[in-house]
Design an enzyme around this catalytic site. Structure first.
Site, short mmCIF file in Angstrom:
data_model
loop_
_atom_site.label_atom_id
_atom_site.label_comp_id
_atom_site.label_asym_id
_atom_site.label_seq_id
_atom_site.Cartn_x
_atom_site.Cartn_y
_atom_site.Cartn_z
CB CYS A 72 18.30 -18.56 47.61
SG CYS A 72 16.85 -17.62 48.16
CG HIS A 121 -0.36 -23.35 33.27
ND1 HIS A 121 -1.50 -23.46 32.51
CD2 HIS A 121 0.46 -24.36 32.86
CE1 HIS A 121 -1.39 -24.48 31.67
NE2 HIS A 121 -0.22 -25.05 31.87
CB CYS A 127 19.54 -14.14 49.32
SG CYS A 127 19.12 -14.70 47.65
CB CYS A 129 14.90 -15.90 45.40
SG CYS A 129 16.57 -15.22 45.28
CB CYS A 137 15.76 -12.87 47.87
SG CYS A 137 15.57 -14.29 48.98
#
Length: 447
Positions: free
Chosen positions: A258, A247, A315, A255, A310
């Site tokens: 990515c 969980h 990214c 991210c 990120c």
């Protein structure tokens, strides 16, 4: 401690006697006259196991003269007022069972033997192992869902006491005011959004967390599967290769673009974004200002974005928390890894879970067909019968069912595995482990 059944009232000896602890919903201005049970002001009561079983069999009556005449002997507790019967039925939903210390030691010795001979032991953990760390559970007698259930039936209890017989109470509380979305106080809808008020950064592993890490280090436990998102298994020292957090984890974000993951020293979730969308869904408006980064999740209706981006080169995707809310799908890679270990498992030890949440509890259905199942929890589960002997005359073929605190049970197991002297020495090293936990909570890295 004394039994709350008035016709008993004897001490409960934890060493040799099993007990039951419950909590009911009491009406306003409750005085307890004409009742079998000495209910505490908060609705709690404790009983010898046989006394509780006798109380459940009691029959409701409105003949108060007959009731009074019958209550001079212990075995005359078959009659109870209809009002108190309603309290008993509510209490039954919260019942927590505790085996005697002698019984727990006996079962722990058996489980330790199985653990030493098992080829692939998997441990499955739930909220019950973290209560000692300061996190409330869900279905315990004072759990969050239990308290919510009690709020829903409180008016019903008041009506029963108003309508039936010589009521020991009168309804006196004012009418409830319409809900106001006062999120500064944080009083409303806390369960759906998580354990608000819990300072996760200050939580430290319990005895059970540390003992499981020790058993993993000894190569006796091959994998830990957890429903908990508090990060305490990882903090105790269990590596991510030996852990499946079904969980999610409040210290891990990933991210959107990515999928790179980051383990943080701080609570990563942005509760304001989730609260905004929750309010819009429930009330059509919100006093919480929508964060610029917040985005409504298509599956749970809340926001998983944390407000950070990120850090991987080129990214800059939005980071989101890894917590699984109601409606969200579990991460496939993590779930598949848990099932792979369950299929290899010949001994599964379930600690602190009522085993009601799917698909996590399906792991138990895998092991029950081929291996040995052990469950330790204060409340009953749908899998308790699977711990009983599978074949007549072969009691070792199934497992065992222990009622009580996980810390108590796992300590006895560990003592049987490593010996009393080594256990005491290991327990004495707790201050050094705390120093390590403090250090690890002060570091930040990718995973």
């Amino acid at each position: 401690m004394k039994c709350c059944l008035k016709l008993c009232g004897n001490d409960i000896f934890e060493q040799s006697e099993s007990r039951v602890e419950v909590k009911t919903v009491l009406p306003s201005r409750f005085d307890g006259k004409n009742f079998l049970v000495s209910w505490n002001r908060n609705g709690e009561a404790i009983f010898h196991l046989p006394c509780w079983q006798r109380l459940l069999k009691s029959k409701p009556t409105t003949n108060y003269k007959k009731l009074g005449a019958k209550r001079s002997r212990l075995n005359s507790s078959e009659l109870v007022t209809k009002q108190e019967k309603s309290l008993i039925q509510e209490a039954k939903k919260t019942a927590e069972f505790f085996d005697s210390a002698e019984q727990i030691k006996k079962e722990a010795s058996r489980v330790a033997g199985w653990l030493l001979s098992a080829k692939h032991c998997v441990v499955f953990t739930g909220a019950g192992i973290s209560t000692a760390a300061g996190i409330g559970d869900y279905r315990g007698k004072s759990g969050k869902w239990t308290e919510m259930d009690h709020e829903q039936v409180s008016d019903k209890i008041e009506q029963i006491f108003d309508m039936q017989g010589p009521s020991p109470s009168k309804r006196c509380h004012p009418e409830k005011e319409p809900h106001k979305a006062d999120h500064a106080s944080g009083d409303e809808d806390q369960e759906d959004r998580g354990d608000e008020g819990v300072d996760y950064e200050e939580l430290r592993p319990t005895f059970t967390h540390e003992a499981l890490c020790r058993l993993v280090d000894l190569d006796l436990v091959k994998h830990v599967v957890s429903q908990n998102g508090d990060g305490l298994h990882g903090l105790s020292g269990i590596s991510k290769e030996n852990l499946s957090e079904l969980h999610g984890n409040v210290f891990i974000e990933k991210c959107e673009k990515c999928h790179h993951r980051y383990e943080r020293t701080f609570y990563v979730m942005d509760d304001a974004g989730s609260q905004y969308f929750e309010d819009i869904e429930d009330y059509g408006k919100s006093e919480v200002k929508k964060p610029r980064h917040a985005k409504r999740c298509d599956t749970c209706g809340l926001s998983h974005r944390t407000g950070r981006k990120c850090e991987q080169k080129g990214c800059k995707g939005f980071l989101k928390d890894t917590i699984i809310n109601f409606g969200d799908n579990l991460e496939e890679e993590i779930l598949n890894r848990a099932f792979e270990h369950a299929q290899l498992c010949d001994l599964m030890i379930c600690l602190g879970s009522t085993l009601t949440v799917t698909p996590a509890n399906e792991l138990v259905e895998v092991i029950q067909k081929t291996g040995c199942l052990v469950i330790c929890n204060r409340q009953k589960t749908d899998y308790d019968d699977d711990c009983l002997p599978k074949f007549d005359g072969i009691p070792e073929a199934a497992g065992c069912r222990v009622y009580g605190d996980c810390d108590t049970f796992i300590r006895e197991i560990l003592k049987n595995v490593i010996g009393d002297e080594r256990l005491k020495s290991w327990e004495g090293d707790r201050p050094q482990r705390i120093v390590s936990y403090e250090k690890n909570r002060c570091q930040k890295h990718s995973v």
